[in-house]
Design a protein around this motif. Structure first.
Motif, PDB file in Angstrom:
ATOM      1  N   TRP B 609       0.843  -1.205   0.000  1.00 45.06           N
ATOM      2  CA  TRP B 609       0.000   0.000   0.000  1.00 45.06           C
ATOM      3  C   TRP B 609       0.876   1.251   0.000  1.00 45.06           C
ATOM      4  N   TRP B 610       2.075   1.089   0.471  1.00 47.53           N
ATOM      5  CA  TRP B 610       2.919   2.241   0.773  1.00 47.53           C
ATOM      6  C   TRP B 610       4.103   2.369  -0.180  1.00 47.53           C
ATOM      7  N   GLN B 611       4.783   1.263  -0.410  1.00 50.58           N
ATOM      8  CA  GLN B 611       6.029   1.390  -1.178  1.00 50.58           C
ATOM      9  C   GLN B 611       5.766   1.215  -2.669  1.00 50.58           C
ATOM     10  N   THR B 634      17.651  10.096  -1.962  1.00 49.97           N
ATOM     11  CA  THR B 634      18.076   9.445  -0.715  1.00 49.97           C
ATOM     12  C   THR B 634      16.935   8.632  -0.109  1.00 49.97           C
ATOM     13  N   ASP B 635      17.244   7.896   0.942  1.00 46.24           N
ATOM     14  CA  ASP B 635      16.213   7.128   1.647  1.00 46.24           C
ATOM     15  C   ASP B 635      15.140   8.057   2.206  1.00 46.24           C
ATOM     16  N   ALA B 636      15.573   9.249   2.613  1.00 45.78           N
ATOM     17  CA  ALA B 636      14.605  10.216   3.156  1.00 45.78           C
ATOM     18  C   ALA B 636      13.609  10.631   2.066  1.00 45.78           C
ATOM     19  N   ASP B 637      14.124  10.799   0.835  1.00 49.59           N
ATOM     20  CA  ASP B 637      13.230  11.140  -0.279  1.00 49.59           C
ATOM     21  C   ASP B 637      12.247   9.999  -0.534  1.00 49.59           C
ATOM     22  N   GLU B 638      12.783   8.792  -0.483  1.00 57.01           N
ATOM     23  CA  GLU B 638      11.945   7.613  -0.746  1.00 57.01           C
ATOM     24  C   GLU B 638      10.826   7.534   0.302  1.00 57.01           C
ATOM     25  N   TYR B 639      11.213   7.734   1.569  1.00 59.98           N
ATOM     26  CA  TYR B 639      10.244   7.654   2.659  1.00 59.98           C
ATOM     27  C   TYR B 639       9.156   8.729   2.483  1.00 59.98           C
ATOM     28  N   ALA B 640       9.594   9.946   2.223  1.00 60.24           N
ATOM     29  CA  ALA B 640       8.631  11.055   2.092  1.00 60.24           C
ATOM     30  C   ALA B 640       7.693  10.819   0.903  1.00 60.24           C
ATOM     31  N   ALA B 641       8.243  10.317  -0.190  1.00 59.04           N
ATOM     32  CA  ALA B 641       7.411  10.082  -1.381  1.00 59.04           C
ATOM     33  C   ALA B 641       6.381   8.991  -1.101  1.00 59.04           C
ATOM     34  N   ASN B 642       6.803   7.947  -0.398  1.00 65.60           N
ATOM     35  CA  ASN B 642       5.865   6.865  -0.087  1.00 65.60           C
ATOM     36  C   ASN B 642       4.758   7.343   0.854  1.00 65.60           C
ATOM     37  N   GLN B 643       5.145   8.135   1.846  1.00 65.10           N
ATOM     38  CA  GLN B 643       4.144   8.661   2.787  1.00 65.10           C
ATOM     39  C   GLN B 643       3.104   9.500   2.045  1.00 65.10           C
ATOM     40  N   GLU B 644       3.594  10.388   1.227  1.00 65.74           N
ATOM     41  CA  GLU B 644       2.696  11.293   0.504  1.00 65.74           C
ATOM     42  C   GLU B 644       1.806  10.510  -0.462  1.00 65.74           C
ATOM     43  N   SER B 645       2.402   9.506  -1.087  1.00 67.01           N
ATOM     44  CA  SER B 645       1.653   8.702  -2.052  1.00 67.01           C
ATOM     45  C   SER B 645       0.520   7.942  -1.365  1.00 67.01           C
ATOM     46  N   LEU B 646       0.802   7.368  -0.193  1.00 63.26           N
ATOM     47  CA  LEU B 646      -0.241   6.629   0.516  1.00 63.26           C
ATOM     48  C   LEU B 646      -1.329   7.580   1.015  1.00 63.26           C
ATOM     49  N   ALA B 647      -0.926   8.721   1.522  1.00 64.23           N
ATOM     50  CA  ALA B 647      -1.923   9.689   2.006  1.00 64.23           C
ATOM     51  C   ALA B 647      -2.850  10.097   0.855  1.00 64.23           C
ATOM     52  N   ARG B 648      -2.276  10.291  -0.326  1.00 62.42           N
ATOM     53  CA  ARG B 648      -3.083  10.691  -1.484  1.00 62.42           C
ATOM     54  C   ARG B 648      -4.029   9.560  -1.896  1.00 62.42           C
ATOM     55  N   LEU B 649      -3.504   8.347  -1.847  1.00 66.15           N
ATOM     56  CA  LEU B 649      -4.316   7.182  -2.214  1.00 66.15           C
ATOM     57  C   LEU B 649      -5.506   7.037  -1.265  1.00 66.15           C
ATOM     58  N   VAL B 650      -5.244   7.173   0.031  1.00 64.50           N
ATOM     59  CA  VAL B 650      -6.312   7.039   1.028  1.00 64.50           C
ATOM     60  C   VAL B 650      -7.372   8.117   0.817  1.00 64.50           C
ATOM     61  N   ARG B 651      -6.932   9.344   0.593  1.00 66.06           N
ATOM     62  CA  ARG B 651      -7.894  10.441   0.337  1.00 66.06           C
ATOM     63  C   ARG B 651      -8.714  10.126  -0.909  1.00 66.06           C
ATOM     64  N   GLY B 652      -8.035   9.676  -1.937  1.00 65.10           N
ATOM     65  CA  GLY B 652      -8.712   9.393  -3.210  1.00 65.10           C
ATOM     66  C   GLY B 652      -9.755   8.302  -3.065  1.00 65.10           C
ATOM     67  N   LEU B 653      -9.399   7.239  -2.347  1.00 63.60           N
ATOM     68  CA  LEU B 653     -10.349   6.132  -2.183  1.00 63.60           C
ATOM     69  C   LEU B 653     -11.556   6.576  -1.363  1.00 63.60           C
ATOM     70  N   LEU B 654     -11.296   7.310  -0.281  1.00 64.25           N
ATOM     71  CA  LEU B 654     -12.418   7.729   0.575  1.00 64.25           C
ATOM     72  C   LEU B 654     -13.296   8.766  -0.129  1.00 64.25           C
ATOM     73  N   ARG B 655     -12.711   9.553  -1.011  1.00 64.99           N
ATOM     74  CA  ARG B 655     -13.513  10.491  -1.816  1.00 64.99           C
ATOM     75  C   ARG B 655     -14.495   9.750  -2.714  1.00 64.99           C
TER      76      ARG B 655
END
Lengths: 279, 697
Positions: B609-611, B634-655
């Motif tokens: 769901w995240w990565q 960097t790993d920090a970029d990867e982490y931030a991108a995954n977090q943002e991507s999952l948050a967007r996915l969750v918003r999109g599904l609930l919409r």
């Protein structure tokens, strides 16, 4: 299955209904995929259809103003196509009205549904005349009597009168301002011209309405073919579904025409719809 | 057209004069597309010829509301609007204006028609380019399936075309961002070499993969005076929906094109950007707003209820590690269910859906079961479970392989049997499976006996032996009813070999002449017919593109080697029309854009769901326009991108949910592993806070 309110009638599906109501029901209402061979030989038929498509495109490019010398090169890719193309150029259609609309689609509400036609070429002179040109790439010229009976010959001028006002300064075309020309690659010197008239318009209106009403009435029951339609089964892909035989008939027994009037939604394949493949 | 009561904001869109450019932004479900359709209706009723109207969407599925609108019977008489993706429009322009641009674009045979490659045929040609290089040692240091290798090199070419940089810069960009082991740098160079050679091969042979199609349009057709004149004369009014899901190269063209439209309506989903992995660029889309004189912001939702909005906000806060105080009201908007094992979870979901449909009267089409990926086993177990309960169900996996369909496997085995000269491997197990499907009502035991006695894997060229030659005792065991059909099959194959066809012709013939005849396995089987139709189409496209006499053999070899999967996109309209529970990957569901009342989220603990998908040869972020040249990923970029991507996915599904979401988690996933991914952690965080709130009250 009752007829959906957004069902669109076209010459293709109406002709199917007239040829065989069962085929209409399976193909257009139930949208049943049944990938049996329609007619043989497969490759020869396919090649002819591809050439037909290429010819239609060449004519469209020519009507849009692409230079003939450049199109010559494309036409030269196949001897048959070259012959058709040269025949087309020898018959420059100079008598056609000046405003040309190649590959143009019109639609209108009729009998509670949408009626649609895709024209190979509409040539119009607003306030004066409108000519429908249909390029036929069949291997043989279709007999006049048969052409006259085709749904296309009735629907195309009828729909132009009904829905073509935008090509006539906002005024509906009078039926007697319209004519339809079939031009044959097989007999380029012998086109078929069908003038239109008020009387024909009224007759076509009545007939089209009757066909649509009949379809609406019977759409939720199994549609059956009549005995006089059975001779078409060898050239129908639903043959085995209807238990009407095994082997496909010979292509030369059919019309062998190229029809480009597809489903409105059948736009081109979109690579975006494919995700990375998982194995 | 259906009369829908419009809100004042929607009316302000629908009733405007057809002059100037309007930018509408708002969340999914806020009524933007409904307003655009009302505007389209208004345009057409005002007498504007419909053929002057261009409706663009980034993906065909997103155009469905517009297709439905133009099919309404009471639309004014006249021409029709064009509804397209820019890709579709580009393809039309390539076909129409090919003779005038082919030479200058570098194609070696401008007089010959262009050949558009599908995903499969592009992979096939990429294989021709890459295989000899692999034998020389390319990609020796990575472990990757061939098909994924090819698709990632193609994806790189696409990214270059979407973002608008030269495809020869791919390796430099990827290398500049790399922070891991130096060995990877060589792999990027090898991928670059393959991309360059593939492009040269395409130019030499008039082949247009997706990237070359886009480049041809943006670099040669769009700048052409003739093409621009044609497009600008043809289209006076534009509706461009979901602009946030499109790629920067398309936005660039639209930015130039916009001033020539009399009116333009641009619509952006403020939560969108779900296709970022395909190159969608939200910022580039937003920059189009600056070209519009008027802006309207839509708010609220006609789909999502207040509790789901709150749930969405809390989950986003939990995922992004922000402080939040949840309201107990969200209890009604979601449910979390745990099971230890996967099969019991599938059974629980089946039972829950049955209750929703039978006891609560919910329409099956208002339920969706979503997962980050839908594996074959998940699809099969869930579909079987629901079918056994009499619940209509449909699955959608755009990349589902036809070769996984039993009917397709049966046909491919028959193809090998019918073409012994191809010398393709064939075993008894394949024969047994084929017979079970091809011969009506043949059980496993008789199918196995038939395969054992009538087929010799040592002499595959001999095909099936005659049933009549078996000893009577064996004939009795197999039964004469089956024997009769086996003889019909043998005779058909023998007759066919006297007049062989291309593979697609073979498939269509055996389907119509044998398999669907009374008493055989595909008779009246609409599902098998649908699979056969897609397989025939796939083979036909392959044959037409490759123009190779041995196309049939090549196709089967490519399938067996996993280079291509015989995939064919399922009709999206079909999904929308059917009142059936939808089983789909979550991202696909977003792009179908069809809200439902109840969503089941499977495998909440899964990291998938995240990565993002592991892609060693490409990178969606580094190859985007947003990524600064030379910056390290960097790993920090990867982490931030995954977090943002999952948050967007969750918003999109609930919409896209109007009732509630049921979150399902298993202790041991399909592979038997335990997972506690960020989505599950977010729900656990929410639960803890809700419990605290309850205790405090």
């Amino acid at each position: 299955m009752p007829l959906p309110s957004d069902f669109v009638f076209s010459q293709h599906n109406l002709q199917d209904y007239l040829d065989c109501p069962r085929r209409f029901q399976l193909r257009h209402l139930e949208r049943m995929a049944w990938p049996a061979v329609q007619s043989e030989p497969i490759l020869e038929q396919e090649r002819h259809m591809q050439l037909g498509e290429q010819f239609h495109r060449l004519v469209q490019q020519h009507q849009l103003g692409l230079p003939v010398e450049i199109l010559e090169e494309s036409a030269g890719s196949d001897p048959n196509l070259q012959t058709w193309w040269q025949a087309y150029l020898r018959h420059p259609q100079t008598e056609l009205p000046p405003l040309r609309k190649p590959e143009f689609t019109l639609a209108a509400q009729f009998a509670g549904f949408r009626l649609l036609a895709k024209y190979d070429l509409l040539a119009v002179d607003p306030g004066k005349r409108a000519v429908i040109v249909d390029w036929k790439t069949n291997r043989r010229r279709t007999p006049t009597a048969r052409l006259r009976e085709r749904v296309q010959t009735r629907l195309y001028p009828f729909l132009l009168a009904l829905a073509g006002a935008q090509l006539n300064g906002g005024e509906a075309w009078q039926p007697d301002q319209i004519e339809m020309i079939y031009w044959f690659t097989a007999e380029p010197d012998n086109p078929q011209v069908f003038p239109y008239s008020e009387k024909q318009y009224r007759s076509d209106e009545k007939l089209l309405r009757a066909w649509i009403d009949a379809i609406v009435r019977s759409a939720d029951q199994p549609m059956l073919m009549t005995a006089d339609q059975e001779h078409q089964c060898p050239l129908c892909n639903y043959r085995s579904f209807c238990e009407r035989g095994q082997r496909a008939g010979a292509w030369e027994d059919g019309d062998g025409d190229v029809t480009d009037e597809g489903d409105l939604s059948s736009i081109d394949f979109d690579f975006h719809e494919i995700e990375e493949i998982e194995f | 057209m259906e009369v829908i009561p419009l809100s004042p904001l929607q009316r302000s869109v629908a009733n405007r004069e057809p002059i100037g450019r309007l930018f509408v932004e708002g969340p999914a479900g806020s009524g933007k597309t409904t307003a655009a359709i009302a505007w389209l209706d208004q345009l057409l009723r005002s007498g504007i010829p419909a053929d002057q109207v261009l409706i663009l969407t980034p993906q065909r599925t997103l155009a469905q509301p517009y297709y439905q609108a133009v099919h309404q019977p009471d639309l004014p008489a006249g021409s029709l609007p064009t509804i397209q993706t820019l890709n579709g429009l580009a393809q039309r322009m390539v076909l129409l204006f090919w003779p005038i641009v082919a030479r200058e674009a570098g194609f070696a045979r401008p007089a010959q028609a262009p050949v558009f490659l599908t995903a499969e045929t592009a992979q096939f040609y990429m294989a021709q380019v890459v295989q000899p290089l692999k034998e020389e040692g390319y990609f020796r240091d990575i472990t990757i399936d061939d098909n994924r290798l090819y698709s990632q090199i193609l994806d790189n070419l696409n990214k270059a075309a979407f973002v608008g940089f030269d495809h020869t810069e791919l390796a430099e960009r990827l290398k500049a961002s790399w922070v891991g082991k130096p060995a990877q740098l060589q792999i990027y160079d090898q991928a670059q070499d393959c991309a360059n050679r593939f492009r040269a091969f395409c130019l030499e042979n008039n082949l247009l993969d997706f990237s070359l199609q886009m480049e041809l349009f943006s670099r040669h057709l769009w700048p052409s005076f003739l093409v621009q004149t044609y497009l600008k004369r043809t289209y006076q009014h534009l509706i461009y929906d979901n602009i946030e899901e499109d790629v920067p190269a398309v936005h660039d063209i639209l930015r130039e094109w916009l001033p020539s439209f009399q009116s333009a309506l641009l619509i952006a989903d403020s939560d969108g950007g779900y296709r970022a992995f395909l190159g969608a660029d939200v910022e580039s889309a937003a920059s189009l707003a600056q070209t519009c004189e008027q802006h309207i912001q839509f708010t609220g939702s006609y789909v999502e209820n207040e509790k789901l909005s709150m749930l969405s906000a809390y989950l986003t806060d939990a995922l992004l590690r922000r402080a939040y105080q949840p309201s107990p009201a969200v209890e009604q908007a979601h449910q979390i269910h745990f099971e230890r094992f996967y099969p019991t979870m599938v059974d629980w979901i089946g039972a829950s859906i049955e209750t929703l449909v039978r006891a609560d009267g919910l329409q099956a089409g208002h339920i969706a079961v979503l997962a980050p990926f839908v594996s074959d086993s998940l699809r099969f177990s869930l579909m079987s479970n629901l079918e056994n309960r009499g619940i209509p169900v449909r699955s959608h996996r755009p990349s589902r392989s036809l070769r996984d369909e039993p009917a397709a496997r049966c046909l491919l085995t028959l193809a090998k049997l019918a073409h012994p000269q191809w010398e393709l491997p064939l075993n008894r197990q394949e024969i047994r499976q084929m017979l079970m499907l091809a011969i009506g009502n043949l059980d496993l035991v008789r199918a196995d006996l038939s395969a054992q006695t009538l087929f010799s894997p040592r002499k595959p060229k001999d095909g099936l032996a005659s049933f009549d030659l078996l000893v009577p005792a064996m004939q009795e065991r197999i039964t004469h009813r089956v024997g009769e059909k086996l003889e019909i099959l043998r005779a058909w194959l023998r007759d066919y070999q006297a007049e062989p066809q291309p593979l697609d012709g073979f498939l269509a013939r055996i389907f119509g002449e044998l398999l669907t005849q009374p008493g055989f396995g595909f008779a009246k089987d609409l599902e098998a017919a649908a699979v056969t139709a897609r397989l025939v189409e796939s083979v036909q496209k392959f044959r037409r593109v490759t123009s190779n006499e041995d196309a049939g053999k090549l196709y089967l070899e490519m399938i067996a080697g996993g280079v291509i999967a015989a995939q064919s996109p399922q009709a999206w309209e079909e999904i929308g029309r059917t009142d059936a529970v939808l089983i789909s990957p979550a991202h696909t569901f977003l792009m179908v854009n069809r809200p439902v009342q109840v969503q089941f989220w499977l495998d909440a603990g899964s990291l998938n769901w995240w990565q993002r998908l592991m892609q060693p040869l490409t990178h969606p972020h580094v190859l985007s326009r947003r990524w600064p040249e030379g910056r390290k990923w960097t790993d920090a970029d990867e982490y931030a991108a995954n977090q943002e991507s999952l948050a967007r996915l969750v918003r999109g599904l609930l919409r896209r949910c109007s009732g509630r979401v049921v979150v399902c988690s298993v202790t041991l996933n399909e592979r038997g592993d335990e997972e506690h991914g960020p989505l599950l952690q977010a729900f656990q965080s929410l639960r803890r806070r809700l419990n605290l709130t309850e205790e405090a009250a």
